[in-house]
Scaffold this motif. Structure first.
Motif, PDB file in Angstrom:
ATOM      1  N   VAL A  71       0.883  -1.172   0.000  1.00  0.00           N
ATOM      2  CA  VAL A  71       0.000   0.000   0.000  1.00  0.00           C
ATOM      3  C   VAL A  71       0.920   1.221   0.000  1.00  0.00           C
ATOM      4  O   VAL A  71       1.933   1.222   0.696  1.00  0.00           O
ATOM      5  CB  VAL A  71      -0.866  -0.007   1.277  1.00  0.00           C
ATOM      6  N   TYR A  88      -8.731   7.266  -1.612  1.00  0.00           N
ATOM      7  CA  TYR A  88      -8.343   5.901  -1.991  1.00  0.00           C
ATOM      8  C   TYR A  88      -8.356   5.729  -3.505  1.00  0.00           C
ATOM      9  O   TYR A  88      -9.246   6.228  -4.202  1.00  0.00           O
ATOM     10  CB  TYR A  88      -9.321   4.895  -1.368  1.00  0.00           C
ATOM     11  N   HIS A  90      -6.302   2.764  -6.665  1.00  0.00           N
ATOM     12  CA  HIS A  90      -5.405   1.605  -6.766  1.00  0.00           C
ATOM     13  C   HIS A  90      -4.463   1.754  -7.946  1.00  0.00           C
ATOM     14  O   HIS A  90      -4.848   2.256  -9.003  1.00  0.00           O
ATOM     15  CB  HIS A  90      -6.181   0.287  -6.836  1.00  0.00           C
ATOM     16  N   GLU A 154      -3.848   1.417  -3.133  1.00  0.00           N
ATOM     17  CA  GLU A 154      -3.735  -0.034  -2.971  1.00  0.00           C
ATOM     18  C   GLU A 154      -3.111  -0.689  -4.202  1.00  0.00           C
ATOM     19  O   GLU A 154      -3.262  -0.184  -5.311  1.00  0.00           O
ATOM     20  CB  GLU A 154      -5.136  -0.628  -2.724  1.00  0.00           C
ATOM     21  N   GLU A 157      -6.287  -4.149  -5.629  1.00  0.00           N
ATOM     22  CA  GLU A 157      -7.737  -4.006  -5.800  1.00  0.00           C
ATOM     23  C   GLU A 157      -8.245  -4.936  -6.883  1.00  0.00           C
ATOM     24  O   GLU A 157      -9.281  -5.573  -6.744  1.00  0.00           O
ATOM     25  CB  GLU A 157      -8.078  -2.546  -6.127  1.00  0.00           C
ATOM     26  N   SER A 161      -8.502  -7.330  -3.381  1.00  0.00           N
ATOM     27  CA  SER A 161      -8.114  -6.666  -2.122  1.00  0.00           C
ATOM     28  C   SER A 161      -7.921  -7.652  -0.979  1.00  0.00           C
ATOM     29  O   SER A 161      -8.302  -7.390   0.160  1.00  0.00           O
ATOM     30  CB  SER A 161      -9.179  -5.625  -1.732  1.00  0.00           C
ATOM     31  N   PHE A 164      -6.051  -6.205   2.045  1.00  0.00           N
ATOM     32  CA  PHE A 164      -6.288  -4.797   2.389  1.00  0.00           C
ATOM     33  C   PHE A 164      -6.922  -4.633   3.770  1.00  0.00           C
ATOM     34  O   PHE A 164      -6.515  -3.754   4.538  1.00  0.00           O
ATOM     35  CB  PHE A 164      -7.147  -4.137   1.314  1.00  0.00           C
ATOM     36  N   ALA A 406     -12.736  -2.086  -0.815  1.00  0.00           N
ATOM     37  CA  ALA A 406     -12.316  -1.086   0.177  1.00  0.00           C
ATOM     38  C   ALA A 406     -13.466  -0.159   0.574  1.00  0.00           C
ATOM     39  O   ALA A 406     -13.489   0.348   1.692  1.00  0.00           O
ATOM     40  CB  ALA A 406     -11.149  -0.263  -0.374  1.00  0.00           C
TER      41      ALA A 406
END
Ligand code: BES
Ligand code: ZN
Length: 462
Positions: A71, A88, A90, A154, A157, A161, A164, A406
């Motif tokens: 991450v 957020y 990815h 991230e 994803e 995930s 995560f 997420a």
């Protein structure tokens, strides 16, 4: 005029060329999370992002390990008294096969007719990149941001995930925020701005059918040994009824029925179903009876075979009974379905459907929860206002069919309201050959986010 419009816009206008160069550099890194041969590229992409974040003045930037791909975290927390936003996105992308359908190789970006083509251009590298430039524009012109921001990018994803939530759990102490903003969704048909208020969940499984210990001569053994490929066909055929309804017992038990009001909201969107058929090249749409296309996409669960293999795939003929056959199967989930429970039901039904003479194993590969939010949070209203200012049209509110695990985690683990504010064009070819982002939406996205930080500071003022 707001600071965003007065100072930030001219800065963005003069830096467009540099920005596009940088965007393309990001797109050249083949960060495919699902394929282990790209683990090094995942690392490169994470480091690339971290370097850019440091360069624009973000702090506490780190490439933070997980059990899988890292991450990337960074923050800017000097807007005293102002709200804190968790952003957020990815940096991983989907695999690129079939390669031969790409006009240009997927990791050699090409700009043509106002579009930038490359894997990840839309989903989701372009949208991460536009966030960095919204921050950079504020920091370079004003030396500050109107809100506190924590960026969380991230690397898994597109692989469900899987690590995560554990990372969130371990880091939740240092993720204090007032809301989460996710830019990993897009606009409605005709490029109408949209705010996503619903996402489906996902349950992804693999079915392995095994028979003889090696491939057999189909003349010598055919008729006496069960064929795993035939058996798999029987199993898959039993998972859905011919009309598209899922035939797994109990599958719909927890599905929340659409209210009359919700159905009216769907109907108001006047979706062009024939257009969807044309766009995808199918002779006609197909799906669960009794629902419109948008309802099926946003509010009904599905079961799809994503891939299947086994036996001879080469040129000409080879007469064998294959030793094994396999399928990847996934279900999109809606409120109030439980991914684990759905997996158990599918696994049990697969076992019940399996004909004699073979062994079957169904494994869960990944799962993620659906999410559904309201439209009346002040942060959502502020987002709508900014979209209207930049794109000249107020947004529609969409329940989308895709999944972002997420989104649910931010709600359930951090207790945050989530605003899904994304900018991709509706026909962006995400997960397909020739994925693209339009430069208009990318540039408009930066200006929307730049305004949004200012708007949030007043909308959520304490
Ligand atoms: N950007 C998509 C999610 C999305 C798709 C949002 C369509 C709105 C409309 C995201 O990157 C994605 O594709 N997610 C995967 C998640 C899965 C692997 C858990 C998906 O939906 O297949
Ligand atoms: Zn995405």
């Amino acid at each position: 005029m707001s600071d965003a419009a007065a100072a930030v816009d001219p800065y963005l206008d003069r830096t467009a060329r540099e920005r596009l160069e940088e965007y393309q550099a990001f797109l050249r890194i083949p960060s495919i999370s699902a394929l282990s041969e790209h683990a090094g590229d995942m690392r490169t992409a994470a480091e690339w992002l971290a370097e850019r974040m440091r360069a624009i003045g973000l702090e506490h930037v780190e490439v933070s390990p997980t059990a899988g791909h890292p991450v990337v975290y960074g923050d800017w927390l000097h807007a005293e008294g102002a709200p804190t936003v968790l952003v957020y996105g990815h940096y991983d992308v989907q695999p690129v096969d079939p390669l031969e359908l790409w006009v240009r190789p997927p990791f050699e970006p090409r700009i043509e007719d106002g579009r930038i083509y490359a894997r990840g251009a839309a989903d989701d590298k372009g949208q991460i990149h536009l966030h960095l430039w919204a921050a950079r524009a504020w920091l370079e012109t004003k030396g500050r941001l109107p809100v506190n921001v924590r960026y969380l990018f991230e690397g898994e994803e597109e692989s469900g995930s899987v690590n995560f939530d554990a990372w969130l759990q371990a880091n939740r102490q240092r993720l204090g925020a007032d809301l989460a903003v996710i830019s990993d969704s897009g606009f409605f048909q005709g490029n109408v701005p949209a705010i996503t208020i619903g996402l489906r969940g996902l349950m992804y499984a693999q079915i392995d059918v095994t028979g003889p210990s090696q491939d057999l001569h189909s003349g010598t053994y055919g008729g006496n040994v069960q064929n795993p490929a035939n058996a798999l066909a029987v199993i898959l055929a039993g998972l859905r009824d011919p009309d598209g309804t899922v035939a797994v017992p109990g599958f719909y038990d927890e599905v929340r029925a659409l209210s009359e009001a919700e159905r009216r909201e769907f109907a108001r969107l006047a979706f062009d179903e024939d257009g969807m058929a044309r766009e995808t090249g199918v002779p006609a749409l197909f799906g669960e009876p009794g629902f419109g296309a948008l309802e099926r996409r946003g509010a009904r669960p599905t079961l799809d075979v994503n891939g299947l293999w086994g036996g001879f795939q080469g040129e000409g003929s080879k007469t064998i009974i294959p030793a094994h056959a396999h399928a990847k199967v996934s279900c999109r989930l809606v409120p109030d379905m439980d991914p684990k429970r759905t997996f158990q039901r599918v696994r049990d039904h697969v076992a019940a459907l399996t004909p004699p003479g073979v062994r079957v194993e169904t494994q869960l590969i990944s799962d993620g929860l659906w999410s559904l939010t309201g439209i009346d949070h002040p942060a959502t209203r502020a987002a709508a206002q900014c979209l209207q200012e930049v794109f000249g049209q107020s947004p529609v509110y969409l329940r989308e069919g895709g999944s972002i695990p997420a989104a649910a985690s931010f709600g359930s683990m951090l207790g945050l309201p989530v605003v899904l504010l994304g900018f991709t064009p509706p026909d962006d070819h995400a997960h397909s050959p020739n994925e693209f982002m339009t430069l208009a939406n990318y540039e408009g996205g930066i200006r929307t986010i730049a305004r949004y930080w200012e708007a949030l500071a007043s909308a959520l003022a304490r």
